[in-house]
Design an enzyme around this catalytic site. Structure first.
Site, PDB file in Angstrom:
ATOM      1  N   LEU A  46       1.062  -1.121  -0.047  1.00 31.91           N
ATOM      2  CA  LEU A  46       0.056  -0.022  -0.011  1.00 31.91           C
ATOM      3  C   LEU A  46       1.013   1.239  -0.072  1.00 31.91           C
ATOM      4  O   LEU A  46       1.846   1.422   0.756  1.00 31.91           O
ATOM      5  CB  LEU A  46      -0.856   0.004   1.093  1.00 31.91           C
ATOM      6  CG  LEU A  46      -2.170   1.024   1.383  1.00 31.91           C
ATOM      7  CD1 LEU A  46      -3.101   0.447   0.141  1.00 31.91           C
ATOM      8  CD2 LEU A  46      -3.073   0.540   2.619  1.00 31.91           C
ATOM      9  N   ASP A  47       0.720   1.981  -0.867  1.00 33.82           N
ATOM     10  CA  ASP A  47       1.480   3.225  -1.119  1.00 33.82           C
ATOM     11  C   ASP A  47       1.700   3.920   0.274  1.00 33.82           C
ATOM     12  O   ASP A  47       0.789   4.064   0.918  1.00 33.82           O
ATOM     13  CB  ASP A  47       1.212   4.348  -2.095  1.00 33.82           C
ATOM     14  CG  ASP A  47       1.192   3.692  -3.594  1.00 33.82           C
ATOM     15  OD1 ASP A  47       2.064   2.616  -3.809  1.00 33.82           O
ATOM     16  OD2 ASP A  47       0.353   4.310  -4.664  1.00 33.82           O
ATOM     17  N   PRO A  48       2.973   4.733   0.441  1.00 31.93           N
ATOM     18  CA  PRO A  48       3.095   5.687   1.656  1.00 31.93           C
ATOM     19  C   PRO A  48       1.964   6.699   2.017  1.00 31.93           C
ATOM     20  O   PRO A  48       1.524   6.645   2.888  1.00 31.93           O
ATOM     21  CB  PRO A  48       4.526   6.131   1.631  1.00 31.93           C
ATOM     22  CG  PRO A  48       5.079   5.027   0.715  1.00 31.93           C
ATOM     23  CD  PRO A  48       3.999   4.702  -0.319  1.00 31.93           C
ATOM     24  N   ALA A  50      -0.924   6.368   0.774  1.00 35.60           N
ATOM     25  CA  ALA A  50      -2.413   5.705   1.084  1.00 35.60           C
ATOM     26  C   ALA A  50      -2.644   5.340   2.426  1.00 35.60           C
ATOM     27  O   ALA A  50      -1.782   4.873   3.203  1.00 35.60           O
ATOM     28  CB  ALA A  50      -2.275   4.464   0.076  1.00 35.60           C
TER      29      ALA A  50
END
Length: 308
Positions: A46-48, A50
């Site tokens: 999960l992208d930072p 997000a």
């Protein structure tokens, strides 16, 4: 002499509500440390920037991660129209602008084009490997990155709100490998403008939802306590979409040794509808998971044996 693995044999899932700016690796480390687990891994980065649902697998649950990653994921995200960033999110540099601001009617009109199986080019700043290097590392070094378009499934996409002319909020259910940043970029292009994601939240992964998730701060607060271990969900919690069938002790021993068992006795005890050809099943014995197995020919063959 082999090296002794640190930590305890903790098996199951801890579903974390990841906050903004924490990396998926940060979350894995916090859960592993808090549970004093010997082995841990996450079920998809999960992208930072997000937030949201990030299931962490412990012990034998790590063997089931690929099956959870194949499951559906749900997102809620906000697009900022009229500006394109090189990362397709708020972290990047502005590389294009537009005065066009689509209204709700125009947005809803293009959504069917982005529903079902679609071709999608991943964001340049992504974890996809190019000749052994991450695409985002190449992009940060100003090396040209040419990522191949690939087929992804968008099961549903819905316009949730238009809070002002510059922003629109979407709800999406998708399959494996779909990027919301790329979806936002392509939606903007289809509407004759440009755009990027300013907020992204994952609301569900497979059978896990926000209702199952505990905040990362709580994980850290409860670390090394029995209360944190009470949040560990069973291994089979991630496999709700795979039929669970009961096996006899003798059959379970064969599966644990990597040997097949005949289909017919299992079908007679359960249901022939559950042991269809090529179907994945979850073998249980005495209430404990034994293996993930597949029906092939007249046999049930173990794919991943679980040592619980």
């Amino acid at each position: 002499m082999g090296r002794t693995r640190r930590g305890n044999p903790v098996h199951g899932w801890v579903v974390v509500d990841k906050p903004e700016n924490a990396t998926s690796v940060d979350v894995v480390a916090a859960v592993r440390r808090g549970c004093d687990a010997a082995k841990a891994g996450h079920s998809g980065t999960l992208d930072p920037l997000a937030t949201g649902v990030l299931p962490i697998a412990l012990g034998e649950a790590t063997k089931t991660v690929p099956y959870l990653m194949d499951g559906a994921k749900s997102y809620r995200f906000t697009v900022r129209w009229g500006e394109q960033r090189d990362t397709d999110d708020a972290e990047g540099r502005t590389i294009a602008v537009s005065d066009v601001r689509p209204d709700a009617e125009a947005i809803r009109a293009v959504l069917p084009r982005f529903t079902g199986e679609i071709d999608q080019t991943p964001p340049t700043f992504s974890a996809i490997k190019v000749e052994g290097r991450r695409a985002y590392d190449l992009a940060r070094a100003d090396v040209a990155v040419d990522l191949a378009t690939r087929r992804v499934e968008i099961k549903a996409v819905e316009l949730a709100a238009c809070p002002d002319d510059d922003h629109a909020e979407f709800l999406v259910v998708c399959g494996k490998g779909a990027y919301m940043r790329a979806l936002a970029r392509d939606l903007a292009a289809a509407l004759g403008t440009c755009g990027y994601v300013v907020a992204l939240r994952r609301t569900a992964v497979g059978s896990f939802s926000e209702a199952d998730a505990i905040p990362l701060d709580k994980v850290k607060t409860l670390g090394h306590s029995d209360e944190l271990l009470q949040h560990v969900l069973p291994v089979e919690a991630a496999l709700a979409d795979i039929p669970a069938l009961d096996f006899t002790p003798a059959e379970a021993i064969r599966l644990k040794h990597g040997q097949s068992v005949p289909v017919l006795p299992v079908a007679r005890r359960t249901s022939e509808k559950l042991v269809l050809k090529d179907r994945m099943i979850f073998a249980m014995a005495d209430g404990k998971p034994v293996a993930l197995a597949r029906v092939q020919g007249g046999e049930i063959r173990p794919i991943r044996v679980l040592n619980l």
